[in-house]
Design a protein around this motif. Sequence first.
Motif, mmCIF file in Angstrom:
data_model
loop_
_atom_site.group_PDB
_atom_site.id
_atom_site.type_symbol
_atom_site.label_atom_id
_atom_site.label_comp_id
_atom_site.label_asym_id
_atom_site.label_seq_id
_atom_site.Cartn_x
_atom_site.Cartn_y
_atom_site.Cartn_z
ATOM 1 N N GLY A 193 45.612 79.709 63.880
ATOM 2 C CA GLY A 193 45.713 80.197 62.501
ATOM 3 C C GLY A 193 45.138 81.585 62.298
ATOM 4 N N LYS A 194 44.439 82.135 63.287
ATOM 5 C CA LYS A 194 43.890 83.499 63.168
ATOM 6 C C LYS A 194 44.932 84.505 63.654
ATOM 7 N N THR A 195 44.969 85.653 62.984
ATOM 8 C CA THR A 195 45.882 86.723 63.382
ATOM 9 C C THR A 195 45.061 87.929 63.836
ATOM 10 N N ILE A 196 45.343 88.387 65.037
ATOM 11 C CA ILE A 196 44.558 89.481 65.633
ATOM 12 C C ILE A 196 45.491 90.629 66.000
ATOM 13 N N VAL A 197 45.075 91.841 65.604
ATOM 14 C CA VAL A 197 45.850 93.039 65.932
ATOM 15 C C VAL A 197 45.119 93.808 67.024
ATOM 16 N N ASN A 198 45.818 94.112 68.098
ATOM 17 C CA ASN A 198 45.275 94.956 69.163
ATOM 18 C C ASN A 198 45.819 96.367 68.957
ATOM 19 N N LEU A 199 44.933 97.249 68.473
ATOM 20 C CA LEU A 199 45.334 98.600 68.071
ATOM 21 C C LEU A 199 44.849 99.563 69.153
ATOM 22 N N PHE A 200 45.731 99.906 70.087
ATOM 23 C CA PHE A 200 45.316 100.707 71.250
ATOM 24 C C PHE A 200 45.904 102.114 71.146
ATOM 25 N N MET A 201 45.041 103.060 70.795
ATOM 26 C CA MET A 201 45.462 104.453 70.610
ATOM 27 C C MET A 201 45.229 105.286 71.870
ATOM 28 N N GLY A 230 51.792 110.868 61.558
ATOM 29 C CA GLY A 230 50.640 111.439 60.856
ATOM 30 C C GLY A 230 49.857 110.442 60.029
ATOM 31 N N GLU A 231 50.187 109.142 60.101
ATOM 32 C CA GLU A 231 49.429 108.156 59.321
ATOM 33 C C GLU A 231 47.990 108.075 59.840
ATOM 34 N N THR A 232 47.023 107.979 58.901
ATOM 35 C CA THR A 232 45.621 107.932 59.320
ATOM 36 C C THR A 232 45.278 106.535 59.844
ATOM 37 N N LEU A 233 44.138 106.480 60.534
ATOM 38 C CA LEU A 233 43.661 105.209 61.081
ATOM 39 C C LEU A 233 43.422 104.195 59.963
ATOM 40 N N VAL A 234 42.792 104.644 58.886
ATOM 41 C CA VAL A 234 42.475 103.711 57.796
ATOM 42 C C VAL A 234 43.753 103.242 57.102
ATOM 43 N N ARG A 270 33.405 102.104 64.431
ATOM 44 C CA ARG A 270 32.472 101.946 63.294
ATOM 45 C C ARG A 270 33.132 102.418 62.000
ATOM 46 N N PHE A 271 33.838 103.541 62.060
ATOM 47 C CA PHE A 271 34.529 104.095 60.891
ATOM 48 C C PHE A 271 35.473 103.050 60.291
#
Length: 323
Positions: free
Chosen positions: A49-57, A91-95, A120-121
């Motif tokens: 039931g948990k959804t996890i995003v792996n955001l690898f830049m 150009g989309e920001t991280l946030v 941390r940001f």
Amino acid sequence: MSRAPSPLGKDLIGLEELSAEQIESILNTAEPFKEISERRIKKVPVLRGKTIVNLFMEPSTRTRISFEFAEKRLSADTVNISASGSSVQKGETLVDTARNLEAMRIDMVVIRHPSSGAARFLADRIPSNVINAGDGSHEHPTQALLDLLTIRDHRESIRGLKVCIVGDILHSRVARSNIFGLLKLGAEVGVCGPKTLIPAGIQDLGVTIFRRIEEAIEWSDVLNILRLQLERMQGGFVPSLREYNRVFGVTIPRLEAAPQDILILHPGPMNRGVEIDSDVADGPQSVILKQVTNGVAVRMAVLYLLAGGAPERAEAAKKGEMA
Ligand code: CP
């Protein structure tokens, strides 16, 4: 699973922020999870039931894939995003990227990013749990945790061990996380490398600097050999790769000159023939592939604890029992 507050807090950003007890708790939680990967059916319902995003830049083989295995073996739903092919390229920001993911109701983000401080940001701006999978030259906490687990598997105790980190300390998030973790668990820590790759003031962290690899080898119980991070160097840090290997390379003749049996670690990816010779990397003292295996169990432990799992319930969770 228990919904108690995580013993780690909301996020895992670095080992600098954790206590010795929290680090021990992750390692102890990883122990029962090791066995899940040895089963024919490698799956328990811990994170169903948990959804996890792996955001690898940034590129990754070991970290990205072992997080994905850890998530799938705990039955989470996962999505992988990389810089190429995502709107970051427009150009989309991280946030903004993270807020859009949150709008789709995610629970956790695992982030690798070229900028120190990115994890941390992000953690300060979104309610999901954030796990740092390596941010610039700041920290790579799960790498250090798997290194600690692997050392603990092969030596009686980390307390009192002499561990030398060799190579490009200046650019290395792995070095920083290892230094924090090892010192907290009572090891003595050395660093060895060319002057240009040892950060000024590093001895203030409580480490000993070795200028010669022969001295480092004579002193050490464990060598953690780092890759020369050529992609982070603007040039001029070492005269040439051949010269680096001649002066600092870890070779069989150098290890044979040591009176003690030294454990060899490398976080990967390796530059064979530069910081480490192939016969060392593939030799009997090397635990490099065991580090990779332990990476899955450590990441399972971190995911489980951040989701509110209790360390003392990890054995039951691995058997599929829900709290
Ligand atoms: N050790 C490590 O972080 O390797 P990857 O870059 O392949 O994830």
